[in-house]
Design a protein around this motif. Structure first.
Motif, PDB file in Angstrom:
ATOM      1  N   ARG A  93     -26.676 111.362  18.217  1.00 50.03           N
ATOM      2  CA  ARG A  93     -26.828 110.139  19.055  1.00 50.03           C
ATOM      3  C   ARG A  93     -28.187 109.282  18.106  1.00 50.03           C
ATOM      4  N   SER A  94     -28.355 108.232  18.782  1.00 51.46           N
ATOM      5  CA  SER A  94     -29.734 107.664  18.309  1.00 51.46           C
ATOM      6  C   SER A  94     -31.062 108.292  18.939  1.00 51.46           C
ATOM      7  N   TRP A  95     -32.150 108.287  18.187  1.00 54.35           N
ATOM      8  CA  TRP A  95     -33.295 108.929  18.629  1.00 54.35           C
ATOM      9  C   TRP A  95     -33.924 108.155  19.863  1.00 54.35           C
ATOM     10  N   PRO A  96     -34.596 108.670  20.758  1.00 53.24           N
ATOM     11  CA  PRO A  96     -35.499 108.193  21.846  1.00 53.24           C
ATOM     12  C   PRO A  96     -35.883 106.530  21.448  1.00 53.24           C
ATOM     13  N   GLY A  97     -35.620 105.542  22.053  1.00 55.06           N
ATOM     14  CA  GLY A  97     -36.434 104.207  21.747  1.00 55.06           C
ATOM     15  C   GLY A  97     -35.528 103.623  20.698  1.00 55.06           C
ATOM     16  N   ASP A  98     -34.595 104.055  20.183  1.00 57.28           N
ATOM     17  CA  ASP A  98     -33.715 103.369  19.099  1.00 57.28           C
ATOM     18  C   ASP A  98     -32.530 103.058  19.883  1.00 57.28           C
ATOM     19  N   ALA A  99     -31.738 101.903  19.688  1.00 60.75           N
ATOM     20  CA  ALA A  99     -30.657 101.674  19.939  1.00 60.75           C
ATOM     21  C   ALA A  99     -29.382 101.775  19.051  1.00 60.75           C
ATOM     22  N   ASN A 100     -28.307 102.283  19.455  1.00 61.54           N
ATOM     23  CA  ASN A 100     -26.924 102.567  18.876  1.00 61.54           C
ATOM     24  C   ASN A 100     -26.738 101.326  17.925  1.00 61.54           C
ATOM     25  N   PRO A 101     -26.579 101.239  16.496  1.00 65.98           N
ATOM     26  CA  PRO A 101     -26.358 100.101  16.130  1.00 65.98           C
ATOM     27  C   PRO A 101     -25.116  99.286  16.361  1.00 65.98           C
ATOM     28  N   THR A 102     -24.102 100.010  16.804  1.00 64.20           N
ATOM     29  CA  THR A 102     -22.877  99.703  17.371  1.00 64.20           C
ATOM     30  C   THR A 102     -22.822  99.027  18.580  1.00 64.20           C
ATOM     31  N   GLY A 103     -23.907  99.470  19.292  1.00 63.88           N
ATOM     32  CA  GLY A 103     -24.315  98.708  20.586  1.00 63.88           C
ATOM     33  C   GLY A 103     -23.377  99.615  21.764  1.00 63.88           C
ATOM     34  N   THR A 104     -22.676 100.739  21.409  1.00 61.19           N
ATOM     35  CA  THR A 104     -22.308 101.579  22.285  1.00 61.19           C
ATOM     36  C   THR A 104     -22.873 102.849  22.443  1.00 61.19           C
ATOM     37  N   ARG A 105     -22.387 103.801  23.445  1.00 59.52           N
ATOM     38  CA  ARG A 105     -22.832 105.057  23.708  1.00 59.52           C
ATOM     39  C   ARG A 105     -22.184 105.790  22.669  1.00 59.52           C
ATOM     40  N   ALA A 106     -23.256 106.620  22.153  1.00 57.48           N
ATOM     41  CA  ALA A 106     -22.534 107.708  20.925  1.00 57.48           C
ATOM     42  C   ALA A 106     -21.983 108.817  21.640  1.00 57.48           C
ATOM     43  N   THR A 107     -20.930 109.162  21.877  1.00 61.48           N
ATOM     44  CA  THR A 107     -20.409 110.373  22.758  1.00 61.48           C
ATOM     45  C   THR A 107     -19.547 111.101  21.684  1.00 61.48           C
ATOM     46  N   PRO A 108     -19.203 112.489  22.183  1.00 59.50           N
ATOM     47  CA  PRO A 108     -18.105 113.156  21.477  1.00 59.50           C
ATOM     48  C   PRO A 108     -16.791 112.526  21.785  1.00 59.50           C
ATOM     49  N   ALA A 109     -15.886 112.886  21.207  1.00 59.88           N
ATOM     50  CA  ALA A 109     -14.417 112.474  21.458  1.00 59.88           C
ATOM     51  C   ALA A 109     -13.381 113.455  21.289  1.00 59.88           C
ATOM     52  N   LEU A 110     -12.224 113.228  22.123  1.00 59.82           N
ATOM     53  CA  LEU A 110     -11.297 114.185  22.408  1.00 59.82           C
ATOM     54  C   LEU A 110      -9.887 113.480  21.991  1.00 59.82           C
ATOM     55  N   TYR A 111      -9.551 113.910  21.094  1.00 64.22           N
ATOM     56  CA  TYR A 111      -7.911 112.755  20.956  1.00 64.22           C
ATOM     57  C   TYR A 111      -6.570 114.016  21.126  1.00 64.22           C
ATOM     58  N   ARG A 112      -5.775 113.342  21.928  1.00 71.32           N
ATOM     59  CA  ARG A 112      -4.509 114.411  22.191  1.00 71.32           C
ATOM     60  C   ARG A 112      -3.546 114.185  21.176  1.00 71.32           C
ATOM     61  N   ASN A 113      -2.992 115.225  20.738  1.00 69.71           N
ATOM     62  CA  ASN A 113      -1.819 115.010  19.851  1.00 69.71           C
ATOM     63  C   ASN A 113      -0.553 114.711  20.411  1.00 69.71           C
ATOM     64  N   ARG A 114       0.109 113.493  20.158  1.00 68.73           N
ATOM     65  CA  ARG A 114       1.127 113.054  20.816  1.00 68.73           C
ATOM     66  C   ARG A 114       2.547 113.715  20.249  1.00 68.73           C
ATOM     67  N   GLY A 115       2.386 114.406  19.152  1.00 66.40           N
ATOM     68  CA  GLY A 115       3.572 115.061  18.516  1.00 66.40           C
ATOM     69  C   GLY A 115       4.303 114.135  17.935  1.00 66.40           C
ATOM     70  N   ASP A 116       4.113 112.900  17.462  1.00 69.52           N
ATOM     71  CA  ASP A 116       4.787 111.932  16.737  1.00 69.52           C
ATOM     72  C   ASP A 116       4.137 111.376  15.561  1.00 69.52           C
ATOM     73  N   GLY A 117       2.914 112.304  15.024  1.00 67.11           N
ATOM     74  CA  GLY A 117       2.045 111.928  14.207  1.00 67.11           C
ATOM     75  C   GLY A 117       1.041 111.160  14.485  1.00 67.11           C
ATOM     76  N   THR A 118       0.824 110.893  15.798  1.00 68.47           N
ATOM     77  CA  THR A 118      -0.384 110.126  16.161  1.00 68.47           C
ATOM     78  C   THR A 118      -1.112 110.896  17.249  1.00 68.47           C
ATOM     79  N   PHE A 119      -2.149 110.294  17.344  1.00 65.39           N
ATOM     80  CA  PHE A 119      -3.270 111.059  18.492  1.00 65.39           C
ATOM     81  C   PHE A 119      -3.566 109.821  19.615  1.00 65.39           C
ATOM     82  N   GLU A 120      -4.113 110.081  20.710  1.00 65.67           N
ATOM     83  CA  GLU A 120      -4.371 109.473  21.773  1.00 65.67           C
ATOM     84  C   GLU A 120      -5.886 109.760  22.192  1.00 65.67           C
ATOM     85  N   ASP A 121      -6.721 108.777  22.293  1.00 68.32           N
ATOM     86  CA  ASP A 121      -8.266 109.012  22.650  1.00 68.32           C
ATOM     87  C   ASP A 121      -8.143 109.283  24.203  1.00 68.32           C
TER      88      ASP A 121
END
Length: 608
Positions: A93-121
């Motif tokens: 994440r960004s350090w205290p006092g700095d904003a994320n350059p993307t303008g969004t929250r920097a969070t972990p991410a979990l992607y589910r395997n659909r079984g057809d070669g693609t993943f769902e966020d």
């Protein structure tokens, strides 16, 4: 700013202190011609095709604080138990006092395997809208309820998340008594840079059942004693006056931690009592000083006594080997014997150890690999004795030393990528200094990952694999954590590689050839943990015997899939699979006549 002694960090760099500017030339890499016998191993970047959009945020905005360059990790996890491997990405994440350059929250991410070669966020749906300065990840079913849980190491406080029936993950850190101190600092903006008290700086972690009671315990690597004020107070300068990242030699060591699982809900810190603390006397008063600067850990059982041991890769100090031994009143303890066992040093000196993995690289030849700093070859310690446990560095002998020297290596995993029955080696590479060109123009910041094919020949066991026309097999990246998995169910192990402050990449294994394979999914029962972590598996097929050890902990900050993929070459049926289950009873079971090309679920107590 503090004046400090001049320190060389093998950056090709260094400049520490106010007394002047010095830099050191590195030897350029020597090209190596690929062997004519090297198979056509190919990996294709399918990240976009698979629908994966995750980007890591390091928080780097010019301050050059050391944690910015170290993360992060990835875990393979079947969180919904549908038999398809999902992916969990650790974010910083960004350090205290700095904003994320993307303008969004920097969070972990979990992607589910659909079984057809693609993943769902499914990040938001599963409750992962949390900001942490994450580093590593460890996956394990700590409460034995059948659902894999997630532990995240993070600067400023680790977190344990319990999987609630694949619907969400809940933070149970404090309830489990794992502790979160020292916490993320409350200061913001300019005040953060003045924060002087230490902030926790962990790295890799591993689940293991060290005492054999059927419940998973937790080992945590801690890197060094760090605070922003101390970091910024050291003058580390590149040619031209540009600030450099401060090398680890300028920070004091810190202890690793071991948490014993008491009842599937609560943990107890047994680090001191169980022998995990390692100190050396320092100064005229000979006061004990923590030795470790731990980044990677491998869980293994070199002497095959049924009790898991630990090998820890340390950065610029000696490596550790924690041998699991009987303790008082029926307990288990660890004895640190890296010096005796021969894994503490390579060439009689410490190296910059990052990623680490363990495996049987040839019949009867077990070894641990440690990914080392630039201008340092990978270390490959072969097991040469078990009473006591002893190792010897054979990287030069097996052809690994020269070809691995120039890159800066982080992630490192053994896996059989062409299913010929021999474990190959992949390392995720990338420099830590974005401005390295100021000191050494030939050392790139982004570096291609390296795949070393296992030839099976002792004198040239590992040879580098290149792509068509001699091009790199992987694109240049600032590679950090990496994991292997068979995401599309074709029996070939694919790779996922994290990039520091960049996009994750999923590489599909499109190696030609029709080598056979078998996949083994183990399920413990009774006094064995549900994940069967710590099981020793022997596979006999066509007169060849292979050994595997069940643990998801491989490489750097990351977890690979728990299912075992065993390459069989031209053999199409496995004669026998023997499983020595973990736990105090150490019972064994055997399955016979298993078909290749399938995933077999081996449940304790149901052998046939």
């Amino acid at each position: 700013m503090r004046r400090t002694r001049l320190v060389k960090w093998i950056l090709g760099v260094i400049i520490v202190g106010a007394g002047g500017t010095v830099w050191f030339a590195l030897r350029p890499p020597r090209p190596v011609a690929p062997s004519s016998d090297t198979p056509d191993i190919r990996f294709v970047d399918v990240t976009d095709r698979a629908g994966i959009q995750f980007r890591h945020v390091s928080g780097a905005r010019g301050k050059k604080l050391l944690p910015e360059t170290m993360g992060s990790g990835v875990a393979v996890i079947d969180f919904d138990r549908d038999g398809k491997p999902d992916l969990f990405f650790v974010n910083s994440r960004s350090w205290p006092g700095d904003a994320n350059p993307t303008g969004t929250r920097a969070t972990p991410a979990l992607y589910r395997n659909r079984g057809d070669g693609t993943f769902e966020d499914v990040t938001a749906a599963c409750g992962w809208d949390v900001e942490l300065y994450g580093m590593g990840v460890a996956v394990g079913d700590f409460d034995n309820d059948g659902w894999p849980d997630i532990f995240i190491t993070a600067v400023g406080g680790n977190r344990l998340y319990r999987n609630v029936g694949a619907t969400k993950f809940e933070d149970v850190t404090e309830r489990a008594k794992l502790g979160v101190l020292p916490k993320w600092p409350a200061e913001s903006g300019p005040e953060f840079a003045q924060h002087a008290s230490p902030i926790s700086f962990p790295a890799s972690a591993a689940w293991l059942d060290y005492d054999g009671d059927g419940k998973l315990d937790l080992f945590v690597c801690n890197y060094l004693t760090w605070s922003p004020a101390y970091d910024l107070g050291i003058a580390a300068v590149l040619p031209g006056g540009v600030r450099a990242y401060v090398p680890p030699q300028q920070f004091t060591g810190v202890q690793c931690e071991l948490y014993r699982n008491l009842d599937g809900q609560h943990f107890e810190d047994v680090s001191g009592a169980a022998g995990i603390y390692v100190t050396e006397p320092e100064g005229p008063e000979r006061a004990p000083r923590p030795v470790g600067k731990a980044l990677g850990v491998a869980v293994c059982d070199p002497d095959s006594d049924g009790w898991p041991d630990l090998i820890v890769a340390n950065d610029t100090v000696r490596n550790f080997f924690f041998h699991n031994e009987p303790g008082p009143n029926g307990t288990r303890v660890f004895k640190e014997m890296g010096l005796v066992a021969g894994v503490a040093y390579s060439d009689g000196r410490p190296r910059g150890g990052m990623g680490i993995d363990w495996g049987e690289i040839a019949p009867g030849m077990q070894a641990v690999v440690i990914a080392n700093f630039t201008n340092e070859p990978n270390s490959l310690f072969q097991l040469i004795g078990v009473a006591p446990v002893r190792f010897s560095d054979v990287a030069l002998e097996v052809g690994l030393a020269r070809e691995s020297r120039s890159a800066m290596k982080f992630g490192a995993v053994f896996a059989d990528f062409d299913n010929d029955g021999r474990l190959d080696l992949f390392t995720a590479n990338g420099h830590l200094e974005p401005d390295i060109a100021l000191a050494h123009g030939r050392q790139p910041y982004k570096q291609a990952g390296q795949l070393f094919w296992n030839t099976g020949k002792r004198n040239e066991m590992f040879v580098p694999v290149t792509g068509p026309g001699g091009q790199g097999l992987f694109p240049p990246m600032v590679g950090r954590g990496c994991s292997y998995l068979d995401y599309d169910g074709d029996g070939k192990l694919d790779l996922v590689v994290m990039e520091n402050d960049g996009r994750v990449r999923l590489f599909r294994n499109e190696t030609s050839g029709e080598h056979a394979w078998i996949r083994l999914s183990l399920a413990g029962a009774g006094d064995t943990n549900r994940d069967a972590i710590g099981a020793a598996v022997t596979v006999e097929a066509g007169g060849v015997v292979q050994h595997r050890y069940v643990t998801p902990t491989h490489g750097y900050l990351s977890q690979s899939e728990l299912v075992l993929t065993v390459g069989l070459g031209s053999v199409t049926k496995v004669d026998k699979v023997t499983v020595r289950w973990p736990g105090k009873s150490a019972s064994s079971e055997t399955w016979t006549n298993l078909d290749a090309g399938k995933t077999h679920v081996l449940k304790q107590g149901q052998a046939r």
